[in-house]
Design a protein around this motif. Structure first.
Motif, PDB file in Angstrom:
ATOM      1  N   GLY A 137      46.612  42.110  46.383  1.00 11.25           N
ATOM      2  CA  GLY A 137      45.183  42.091  46.136  1.00 11.25           C
ATOM      3  C   GLY A 137      44.569  40.774  46.579  1.00 11.25           C
ATOM      4  N   PRO A 138      43.284  40.599  46.388  1.00 14.24           N
ATOM      5  CA  PRO A 138      42.618  39.356  46.772  1.00 14.24           C
ATOM      6  C   PRO A 138      43.023  38.203  45.857  1.00 14.24           C
ATOM      7  N   PRO A 139      42.878  36.957  46.317  1.00  7.42           N
ATOM      8  CA  PRO A 139      43.161  35.799  45.446  1.00  7.42           C
ATOM      9  C   PRO A 139      42.245  35.804  44.225  1.00  7.42           C
ATOM     10  N   ALA A 140      42.660  35.067  43.203  1.00 12.33           N
ATOM     11  CA  ALA A 140      41.906  35.047  41.949  1.00 12.33           C
ATOM     12  C   ALA A 140      40.483  34.531  42.145  1.00 12.33           C
ATOM     13  N   VAL A 141      40.290  33.540  43.023  1.00 17.31           N
ATOM     14  CA  VAL A 141      38.942  33.017  43.231  1.00 17.31           C
ATOM     15  C   VAL A 141      38.019  34.090  43.803  1.00 17.31           C
ATOM     16  N   GLU A 142      38.582  35.053  44.561  1.00 14.56           N
ATOM     17  CA  GLU A 142      37.769  36.152  45.086  1.00 14.56           C
ATOM     18  C   GLU A 142      37.545  37.215  44.017  1.00 14.56           C
ATOM     19  N   VAL A 143      38.581  37.492  43.227  1.00 15.27           N
ATOM     20  CA  VAL A 143      38.450  38.512  42.183  1.00 15.27           C
ATOM     21  C   VAL A 143      37.367  38.115  41.187  1.00 15.27           C
ATOM     22  N   PHE A 144      37.355  36.825  40.812  1.00 20.75           N
ATOM     23  CA  PHE A 144      36.419  36.384  39.777  1.00 20.75           C
ATOM     24  C   PHE A 144      35.190  35.671  40.357  1.00 20.75           C
ATOM     25  N   ARG A 145      34.920  35.875  41.660  1.00 18.21           N
ATOM     26  CA  ARG A 145      33.822  35.152  42.302  1.00 18.21           C
ATOM     27  C   ARG A 145      32.470  35.469  41.650  1.00 18.21           C
ATOM     28  N   HIS A 146      32.251  36.716  41.274  1.00 11.63           N
ATOM     29  CA  HIS A 146      30.940  37.109  40.760  1.00 11.63           C
ATOM     30  C   HIS A 146      30.888  37.141  39.229  1.00 11.63           C
ATOM     31  N   HIS A 147      31.906  36.600  38.583  1.00  9.53           N
ATOM     32  CA  HIS A 147      31.856  36.518  37.119  1.00  9.53           C
ATOM     33  C   HIS A 147      30.961  35.340  36.711  1.00  9.53           C
ATOM     34  N   PRO A 148      30.113  35.532  35.743  1.00 12.22           N
ATOM     35  CA  PRO A 148      29.239  34.423  35.309  1.00 12.22           C
ATOM     36  C   PRO A 148      30.059  33.313  34.667  1.00 12.22           C
ATOM     37  N   PRO A 149      29.529  32.103  34.632  1.00 15.97           N
ATOM     38  CA  PRO A 149      30.268  30.984  34.032  1.00 15.97           C
ATOM     39  C   PRO A 149      30.657  31.245  32.591  1.00 15.97           C
ATOM     40  N   GLU A 150      29.794  31.926  31.836  1.00 13.62           N
ATOM     41  CA  GLU A 150      30.121  32.182  30.439  1.00 13.62           C
ATOM     42  C   GLU A 150      31.381  33.044  30.316  1.00 13.62           C
TER      43      GLU A 150
END
Length: 789
Positions: A137-150
């Motif tokens: 799958g994609p790297p973690a930074v790509e998986v969580f790219r659109h997750h808000p900071p909270e």
């Protein structure tokens, strides 16, 4: 290292290695780059890398994927240790090491890997073209790219109790810290241990791919304490990440940890072995030879039938379904096999469309006089080369329309390459082995893992079925002449010839108006007998039956009764039976008594009583006959329709010209134009001379980025013979020359060239004054002079 480093690495390669690169990836010099930097840019383009990756086998591709997943350069020993974990224990280190060296040799030769031996890197653009590598799958930074900071803060607190609110530091550090935690084996092991067995099972299903799945409300935020379902438990701990409203993905770092350091689940350094039944090779060769002989006769019979009664060409192209069914009945074949005969005859240039009908071509007349083994070689080469898939005949396209034989929609761009690859696998099989379709598919899947499996597998199964029917294989075993087709070395006919049955030039005539052919007939006798008799049964001995219609067919073709009886007496092992002799003479006596000409049409007969009989026949009412004289009737019907109507009424008329001569309509006279297909192989290598010229051109462009100016002064002029000789010397020695050249407007120009090859009235050379490879017409070269290198 950067793209500039890659260009410098290419520039430091020897000319021999650059020629090997161009030969392996010919698309890089279409057109020839002006210099090495241009070659590096083209070699790094996504389309060029994609084509190069498609040519890699599974092990070589795995080596490249392993290297691309490393965070930096790697040496051979590092790659060997990583691959060792995925290779079964029965492969020793020496075998694996040899396979790795061979793979790295391929990758560096094709410029997919570059750098020093102890610091290998994937070429620019390769890592992006491999996404996703090894079903990850994609790297973690790509998986969580659109997750808000909270949400990232909640995840980090659940994963790492020591984490402090990181929103003040920006969003990017939080994602990077989350990726680092998920790459830590101890952290991942702890998180997996906190979830339920059901969640662990769901996670394991994603580890080896596919690494993503669909889930309603995937973006629902939940912390570890409140997670209930297995998927919620994984989402709350970052072991899965929501990449959309209904999609989740397994981060690459988590998958690599759960794979226990293996990039691939199982990996074989060599192709899978072919499996199947073992049979006697000599028996298989003889069986395949019999099938080859039958296929040649089927093509010949098809062309003979279509010479007399050609089917029409559909408005959208192709052959109508009813015509294919009728052809299958005439050839006594299943429809798929009849479609194969039709398609191969067309691919070989023996059949083509002409004025709304499918007719034999002029090439058929030259083909049919060849020896049987030579005729089969033409058909087998045409089958191996054609870009069409006969196996699709009868299926329906995307718009639910039937796909007919000879229809343009049967063309598939990868058909010839897939057929060639299948033949190559069969050629590599041990003698006597009949490989199963599954083992052939497994071998091809290993050789080209990036190819679309659905279409490829169907084309492979079609190729195996067709190979058996054509005679490339016998009893499923690749025959000796079939292997020659795969090699394309021109030995096909020589290997097949001794296996074919000898043609016989005699038949056994019987009193029941039949003739028995005790074996395959010679081409001439077979055509003559097919003209005067109909095939009643086939098998070890072919039975022909004579009838009034068949004898009249021969008479219509211009033969007399004496001609037919002479042929039968010459080629019969028994005396001509009296009933057969009576049949021939009686039909000939009545044949041609009525003459049909052009009025619109007229009927002429020396016997007025016979014309009275025609006029009295009720069936003649539609012909609108009118008597002009005791021996002449006129009609507004065309001559051809009048002849057909009288024959349907039981008469035996013949057509005559305006001069009163009998018009002979030969059964094999109808022909059209056609061109046989060119031979295509799985890997068409470029001409070595063109490759060498391309490399010289790039080297020359590298040393001087601006085009060279031709020397000033008079344009060179020399005799044509001296010019040709000097060009040949320059090609052999690799020297530059100065030529005078007349352009298309007749203006004299000067060119500085590096000649590469000369053929067909043209010179292929690198034009230094234009910085490109060009073809020059020899008759336009006014002269030549030598210059220094």
């Amino acid at each position: 290292m950067t793209g500039t480093d890659f260009a410098e690495w290419l520039r430091g390669r020897s000319d021999e290695l650059l020629r090997a690169l161009v030969a392996a990836r010919p698309e890089l010099v279409t057109p020839v780059p002006a210099h090495i930097d241009g070659l590096a840019a083209r070699a790094s383009s996504p389309s060029a890398i994609g084509r190069a990756l498609d040519r890699l086998d599974r092990f070589t591709l795995a080596v490249l994927e392993t290297l691309a997943l490393r965070p930096g350069p790697a040496d051979r020993e590092t790659l060997l240790s990583l691959l060792r974990r995925a290779v079964p224990a029965d492969h020793d280190d020496e075998t694996l090491g040899s396979a790795l060296d061979a793979a790295l040799g391929v990758l560096t030769t094709r410029a997919l890997v570059y750098g020093a031996a102890d610091a290998l890197l994937p070429a620019p653009g390769v890592a992006e073209a491999l996404e996703p590598p090894a079903s990850l799958g994609p790297p973690a930074v790509e998986v969580f790219r659109h997750h808000p900071p909270e949400r990232l803060d909640v995840l980090l607190r659940d994963i790492d109790p020591a984490y402090e609110d990181g929103r003040a530091d920006g969003e990017r550090p939080a994602r990077e810290r989350l990726a680092a935690l998920l790459a830590d084996p101890a952290t991942v092991a702890r998180l997996v241990g906190e979830v339920s067995p059901q969640a662990q099972t769901a996670l394991n299903e994603l580890v080896w791919g596919p690494a993503s799945g669909r889930l309603p409300n995937a973006r629902r935020e939940v912390d570890a304490a409140n997670a209930q379902s297995p998927i919620e438990q994984l989402l709350a701990r970052g072991l899965l990440g929501a990449t959309g409203e209904e999609t989740v993905a397994l981060p690459r770092e988590v998958a690599l940890v759960l794979r226990d350091g293996r990039v691939h689940r199982d990996l074989s350094p060599g192709p899978p072995a072919l499996e199947g039944s073992v049979r006697d090779q000599d028996l298989a060769d003889r069986t395949a030879a019999g099938q080859a002989f039958t296929f040649v006769r089927m093509v010949e019979e098809l062309c003979e039938v279509w010479s007399v009664d050609p089917p029409g060409v559909l408005r959208t192209g192709g052959l109508a379904i009813r015509d294919l069914r009728r052809t299958a009945q005439l050839l006594d074949l299943p429809e798929w096999a009849a479609g194969l005969v039709v398609e191969v005859a067309h691919a070989a240039g023996l059949v083509a469309a002409g004025e709304g009908e499918w007719l034999p071509t002029g090439g058929y007349d030259g083909w049919r006089i060849k020896a049987t083994e030579d005729r089969w070689a033409v058909l087998a080469d045409a089958w191996a080369a054609m870009e069409r898939a006969p196996g699709l005949i009868g299926e329906r396209d995307d718009r639910d329309r039937p796909m007919n034989a000879l229809h343009p929609d049967l063309r598939r761009p990868g058909a010839a390459q897939t057929r060639a690859r299948t033949l190559a696998v069969l050629e590599a099989a041990p003698p006597g082995l009949a490989p199963t379709p599954e083992s052939v598919l497994a071998r091809l899947a290993w050789e080209q893992p990036r190819r679309r499996p659905a279409l490829r597998d169907r084309l492979v199964r079609f190729a195996l079925r067709e190979a058996e029917h054509i005679g490339v294989t016998g009893l499923g075993v690749p025959s000796s002449h079939g292997r020659a087709v795969a090699r394309g070395d021109g030995t096909t006919a020589g290997l097949l010839g001794p296996l074919l049955p000898e043609a016989v030039d005699h038949v056994l005539l019987q009193a029941d108006l039949t003739a028995v052919a005790p074996g395959p007939l010679t081409t001439d006798l077979g055509r003559r007998l097919a003209l005067m008799a109909d095939v009643e049964s086939k098998g070890g001995a072919t039975v022909y039956r004579f009838s009034e219609q068949s004898v009249r067919r021969a008479l219509d073709a211009g033969h007399s009764a004496d001609d037919l009886l002479t042929v039968l007496e010459r080629h019969s092992a028994t005396p001509v039976p009296q009933p057969l002799r009576y049949l021939v003479t009686d039909v000939a006596r009545r044949h041609g008594r009525i003459r049909v000409g052009t009025a619109s049409a007229y009927i002429r007969c020396d016997d007025p009583a016979l014309l009275d009989e025609v006029l009295a026949d009720k069936r003649a009412h539609l012909l609108r006959l009118r008597r002009l004289a005791p021996t002449v009737l006129a009609s507004k019907t065309s001559r051809a329709a009048l002849v057909d109507s009288l024959r349907a009424m039981g008469y035996a008329p013949v057509a005559e010209s305006l001069e009163g001569d009998v018009v002979v309509a030969r059964a094999d006279a109808r022909r059209t134009e056609g061109q046989p297909a060119a031979r295509v192989t799985a890997n068409t290598a470029p001409d070595p001379e063109v490759v060498a010229a391309a490399v010289r051109a790039m080297r020359a462009g590298d040393s001087r980025r601006r085009p060279v100016e031709a020397p000033e002064g008079q344009v060179p002029r020399s005799p044509a013979t001296a010019t040709i000789s000097a060009l040949q010397d320059a090609i052999r020695q690799g020297t530059r020359v100065w030529i005078g050249y007349l352009d298309s407007q007749g203006h004299a120009t000067s060119r500085i060239l590096e000649p590469a090859r000369m053929e067909g009235g043209y010179l292929t050379a690198y034009d230094e004054t234009r910085a490109t490879v060009h073809r020059f017409a020899l008759h336009r070269i006014t002269g030549i002079a030598e210059i220094g290198r």
